[in-house]
Design an enzyme around this catalytic site. Structure first.
Site, PDB file in Angstrom:
ATOM      1  N   HIS A  71      27.671  56.256  56.079  1.00 23.28           N
ATOM      2  CA  HIS A  71      27.431  57.495  56.829  1.00 23.28           C
ATOM      3  C   HIS A  71      25.941  57.802  56.913  1.00 23.28           C
ATOM      4  O   HIS A  71      25.497  58.552  57.785  1.00 23.28           O
ATOM      5  CB  HIS A  71      28.173  58.672  56.183  1.00 23.28           C
ATOM      6  N   LYS A 112      26.760  49.316  45.347  1.00 21.53           N
ATOM      7  CA  LYS A 112      26.579  48.838  43.982  1.00 21.53           C
ATOM      8  C   LYS A 112      26.758  47.328  43.965  1.00 21.53           C
ATOM      9  O   LYS A 112      27.447  46.763  44.819  1.00 21.53           O
ATOM     10  CB  LYS A 112      27.600  49.473  43.033  1.00 21.53           C
ATOM     11  N   THR A 200      15.956  58.448  35.330  1.00 17.09           N
ATOM     12  CA  THR A 200      17.347  58.840  35.074  1.00 17.09           C
ATOM     13  C   THR A 200      17.439  59.689  33.815  1.00 17.09           C
ATOM     14  O   THR A 200      18.093  60.738  33.796  1.00 17.09           O
ATOM     15  CB  THR A 200      18.248  57.597  34.953  1.00 17.09           C
ATOM     16  N   SER A 369      14.070  56.547  43.133  1.00 16.54           N
ATOM     17  CA  SER A 369      14.174  55.357  43.977  1.00 16.54           C
ATOM     18  C   SER A 369      13.936  55.723  45.444  1.00 16.54           C
ATOM     19  O   SER A 369      13.318  54.961  46.195  1.00 16.54           O
ATOM     20  CB  SER A 369      15.543  54.698  43.821  1.00 16.54           C
TER      21      SER A 369
END
Length: 478
Positions: A71, A112, A200, A369
């Site tokens: 999308h 992924k 993260t 990222s």
């Protein structure tokens, strides 16, 4: 989905859990069932095998790349190097990436990758060969590119592997100006970005800090507002767990427990995270650390010790119906993907707890990222153009104020006011703003709809609504 001892069932539960969370949240939206099915389903699943030479023979490697949703372009997601990786896991992680990007307003679809190896069993040369061959396979099927699909590090991979991917992609696409944007998490010297490695963990710490800053919510679960003095247990001393613990300690929390696969340690008065990390580096284990008052050879026992906040930052399915009733924390902050089973989450909430879901809590990596990808496309480091201009403007302002007031600032005060922002400071500022705004978006959905009973469902509702708008803008749905 109930937990089971069947290996086959264990290999296929994760994507089902993600879909179960999706279906539960979808009932709180008003979208067409066909659109919901499109959002939930994985668009492209590429499973492949390739041989590598080992010694005098060959070994065949299993690998995957899953693009869950296009999308938004490109799709984005890490590559996991693990002998435990399987297709179900990669599909689940790709789906979580889709929702994660939507939650933090990063314009990527989810993807992924996985390579079924234990990196410790291979030489440096063999790992490089595996990584480069994996990249070639993705290139052949058009599953990688700065406007197509952009990999990143994940469990078992890091800057080194990303540099091999970047070099392989650039070599096979000569003259492509934006080739370095085909992968993120690269070393700084190879067009990476400052702050990506710790992003993260920093995001997890900011998420926890923001959650406990809301007095109304803390009163409901029996905690005082503010991160200062909160007792925290962290599972995992890898990149995410280490940096989560490090930044939580910097924010004022007390790290009382650390858990790794070899066992767990606990000290109610606090542990020195860096000292434990160095001890493990020297001995191969966190056990035997002099500052620990309790040790547990079963790592999961470490999760059950007294604390205010538990940060599972290792692997999925760590908190289940088997151990959730023993968890003493009031808040679980999911640094890992899928560490809490749906059944365990229901029990934890019924006991007055609060879970900050993985889809939001560990989104710091993809956020930074995104910044790295923007840097690669613009071909200029953040702060390079405007930093000196800002410093000169601030210097002129300071000189003018000193001339008017007659008050001379100290050298320290002058340097603090004059200083322009570095790339790292801009990245950290963007990450902090993203995590704070996104948490309050989720909380507003949670607060304003009494039928939504978890932050995870609230986050998923927000993600579904944003993705649905993207499909509608594409003209796929009216």
């Amino acid at each position: 989905m109930a937990t089971t001892n069947s290996a086959a069932d264990q290999d296929t539960h994760f994507f089902g859990d993600v879909c179960k969370n999706f279906d539960y949240a979808a009932q709180f939206t008003k979208h067409d069932s066909g659109l919901l099915d499109q959002i939930k389903s994985c668009n492209s699943v590429y499973r492949f095998r390739f041989p590598i030479r080992r010694g005098n023979g060959f070994e065949v490697i299993d690998a995957w790349r899953v693009e869950h949703s296009q999308h938004q372009s490109p799709t984005k997601g890490g590559i996991r190097y693990s002998e435990m990786v399987n297709e179900d896991e990669v599909m689940a992680l790709a789906a979580l990436m889709t929702y994660k990007c939507a939650i933090v307003n990063v314009p990527f679809g989810g993807a992924k990758g996985g390579i079924k190896i234990n990196p410790k069993n291979y030489t440096l040369q063999e790992l490089e060969n595996i990584t480069r061959r994996y990249t070639v396979e993705l290139i052949k099927k058009n599953f990688i590119g700065p406007s197509i699909d952009v990999p990143a590090p994940d469990y078992g991979s890091g800057e080194r592997e990303m540099s091999w991917i970047a070099d392989t992609y650039a070599t096979m696409n000569p003259g492509q100006l934006d080739a370095m944007g085909a992968v993120t998490g690269k070393p700084i010297a190879l067009h990476g970005i400052a702050g990506r490695k710790e992003a993260t963990g920093r995001g997890v710490a900011i998420a926890a800090r923001e959650c406990v800053s809301v007095g109304e919510d803390m009163q409901k679960i029996g905690l005082l507002p503010g991160i200062s003095g909160k007792k925290v247990i962290v599972q995992g001393l890898g990149n995410v767990g280490y940096h989560s613990a490090k930044f939580l300690a910097e924010f004022g929390a007390v790290i009382v427990g650390l858990c790794e696969f070899e066992g767990a340690i606990y000290n109610a008065d606090g542990l020195d995270v860096d000292a434990v990390f160095q001890h493990r580096k020297a001995t191969g284990s966190i056990l035997g650390y002099a500052g620990a008052k309790q040790e547990f050879k079963n790592s999961l026992e470490g999760l059950e010790q007294p604390c205010d906040i538990l940060v599972p930052a290792a692997l999925e399915n760590q908190i289940t119906v088997a151990n959730v009733k023993n968890i003493k924390a009031k808040i679980i902050v999911e640094g890992a993907n899928g560490p809490t089973s749906p059944e365990a989450e229901a029990i934890f909430y019924s006991n007055g707890g609060l879970i900050i879901p993985d889809m939001y809590a560990n989104a710091g990596g993809v956020t930074v990222s995104y910044f790295e990808w923007l840097k690669n496309l613009s071909h200029v480091a953040f702060g390079r153009i405007n930093r000196r201009f800002e410093e000169n403007s601030n210097l002129n302002l300071v000189n003018m104020v000193e001339g008017i007031t007659g008050i001379a600032l100290t050298p320290m005060q002058r340097s603090t006011i004059i200083k322009g922002a570095s790339e790292l400071e801009l990245v950290n500022s963007g990450l902090e703003d993203t995590m704070i705004r996104s948490y309050h978006e989720i909380r507003e959905i949670y607060k304003n709809n009494p039928k939504i009973d978890t932050l995870r469902s609230a986050a998923m509702v927000g993600a579904i609504n944003k993705i649905a708008v993207s499909y509608q803008n594409l003209g796929v749905w009216p």
